[in-house]
Scaffold this motif. Structure first.
Motif, mmCIF file in Angstrom:
data_model
loop_
_atom_site.group_PDB
_atom_site.id
_atom_site.type_symbol
_atom_site.label_atom_id
_atom_site.label_comp_id
_atom_site.label_asym_id
_atom_site.label_seq_id
_atom_site.Cartn_x
_atom_site.Cartn_y
_atom_site.Cartn_z
ATOM 1 N N ASP A 140 -17.258 -7.547 3.137
ATOM 2 C CA ASP A 140 -17.230 -9.008 2.999
ATOM 3 C C ASP A 140 -17.892 -9.677 4.203
ATOM 4 O OD1 ASP A 140 -15.812 -8.878 0.581
ATOM 5 O OD2 ASP A 140 -13.877 -8.906 1.623
ATOM 6 N N MET A 191 -12.693 -11.794 -1.721
ATOM 7 C CA MET A 191 -12.433 -10.837 -0.675
ATOM 8 C C MET A 191 -12.190 -9.467 -1.302
ATOM 9 S SD MET A 191 -12.394 -12.412 2.273
ATOM 10 C CE MET A 191 -12.616 -14.112 2.680
ATOM 11 N N GLN A 209 -10.586 -5.496 -1.595
ATOM 12 C CA GLN A 209 -9.282 -4.871 -1.591
ATOM 13 C C GLN A 209 -9.188 -3.883 -0.438
ATOM 14 O OE1 GLN A 209 -6.950 -6.224 -2.961
ATOM 15 N NE2 GLN A 209 -6.430 -5.237 -4.871
ATOM 16 N N HIS A 239 -0.469 -5.576 -0.141
ATOM 17 C CA HIS A 239 -1.920 -5.486 0.079
ATOM 18 C C HIS A 239 -2.689 -6.212 -1.013
ATOM 19 C CE1 HIS A 239 -1.864 -1.689 2.851
ATOM 20 N NE2 HIS A 239 -1.299 -2.731 3.395
ATOM 21 N N GLU A 240 -2.163 -6.184 -2.233
ATOM 22 C CA GLU A 240 -2.847 -6.834 -3.348
ATOM 23 C C GLU A 240 -2.873 -8.349 -3.192
ATOM 24 O OE1 GLU A 240 -0.839 -5.437 -6.833
ATOM 25 O OE2 GLU A 240 -1.745 -3.450 -6.745
ATOM 26 N N VAL A 241 -1.834 -8.923 -2.633
ATOM 27 C CA VAL A 241 -1.784 -10.378 -2.489
ATOM 28 C C VAL A 241 -2.385 -10.844 -1.165
ATOM 29 C CG1 VAL A 241 0.184 -10.634 -4.023
ATOM 30 C CG2 VAL A 241 0.563 -10.377 -1.565
ATOM 31 N N ALA A 242 -2.619 -9.936 -0.255
ATOM 32 C CA ALA A 242 -3.188 -10.314 1.036
ATOM 33 C C ALA A 242 -4.656 -10.695 0.857
ATOM 34 C CB ALA A 242 -3.052 -9.164 2.030
ATOM 35 N N ASP A 243 -5.035 -11.798 1.457
ATOM 36 C CA ASP A 243 -6.424 -12.266 1.390
ATOM 37 C C ASP A 243 -7.123 -11.791 2.661
ATOM 38 O OD1 ASP A 243 -8.604 -13.512 0.315
ATOM 39 O OD2 ASP A 243 -8.046 -15.498 1.029
ATOM 40 N N VAL A 244 -7.524 -10.529 2.639
ATOM 41 C CA VAL A 244 -8.085 -9.889 3.821
ATOM 42 C C VAL A 244 -9.576 -9.632 3.595
ATOM 43 C CG1 VAL A 244 -7.953 -7.830 5.274
ATOM 44 C CG2 VAL A 244 -5.874 -8.784 4.293
ATOM 45 N N ALA A 245 -10.367 -9.964 4.596
ATOM 46 C CA ALA A 245 -11.805 -9.701 4.512
ATOM 47 C C ALA A 245 -12.074 -8.259 4.924
ATOM 48 C CB ALA A 245 -12.567 -10.650 5.430
#
Length: 103
Positions: free
Chosen positions: A46, A1, A3, A36-42
């Motif tokens: 993506d 994913m 950033q 935000h760095e650890v969030a698995d956001v598409a």
């Protein structure tokens, strides 16, 4: 994913302009950036990549189905021809048994 874009400097300035001390603004900014760095956001990119991949896969499946259906259609034609020949043979035997024998 991907950033998520996050401008820490602009965030710190926004918090400072709202009246927070610089140290607190920096601490909050760092905490938000780490979250935000650890969030698995598409990201939109993506999702676009996944859409393209699925479009190609669907196209491949459609091609495979068309080939399979073409094979089935040819088998159906053969079965119809064989059934027609069988029916014609049965009719000729029935005609021979009932009409030719009585002559």
């Amino acid at each position: 994913m991907g950033q998520v874009a996050f401008d820490t400097q602009e965030f710190v300035e926004t918090l400072e302009n709202a009246g927070l001390p610089k140290d607190q603004a920096k601490a909050i900014s760092i905490a938000v950036r780490k979250s935000h760095e650890v969030a698995d956001v598409a990201t939109t990119r993506d999702l676009e990549d996944v859409r393209k991949d699925l479009t190609f896969q669907i196209t491949d499946v459609r091609k495979d189905l068309q080939l399979e259906m073409a094979g089935i259609r040819s088998e159906q034609k053969l079965i119809r021809w064989m059934l027609s020949a069988l029916i014609a043979g049965m009719i000729s035997l029935i005609i021979k048994a009932f009409f030719v024998a009585s002559v």
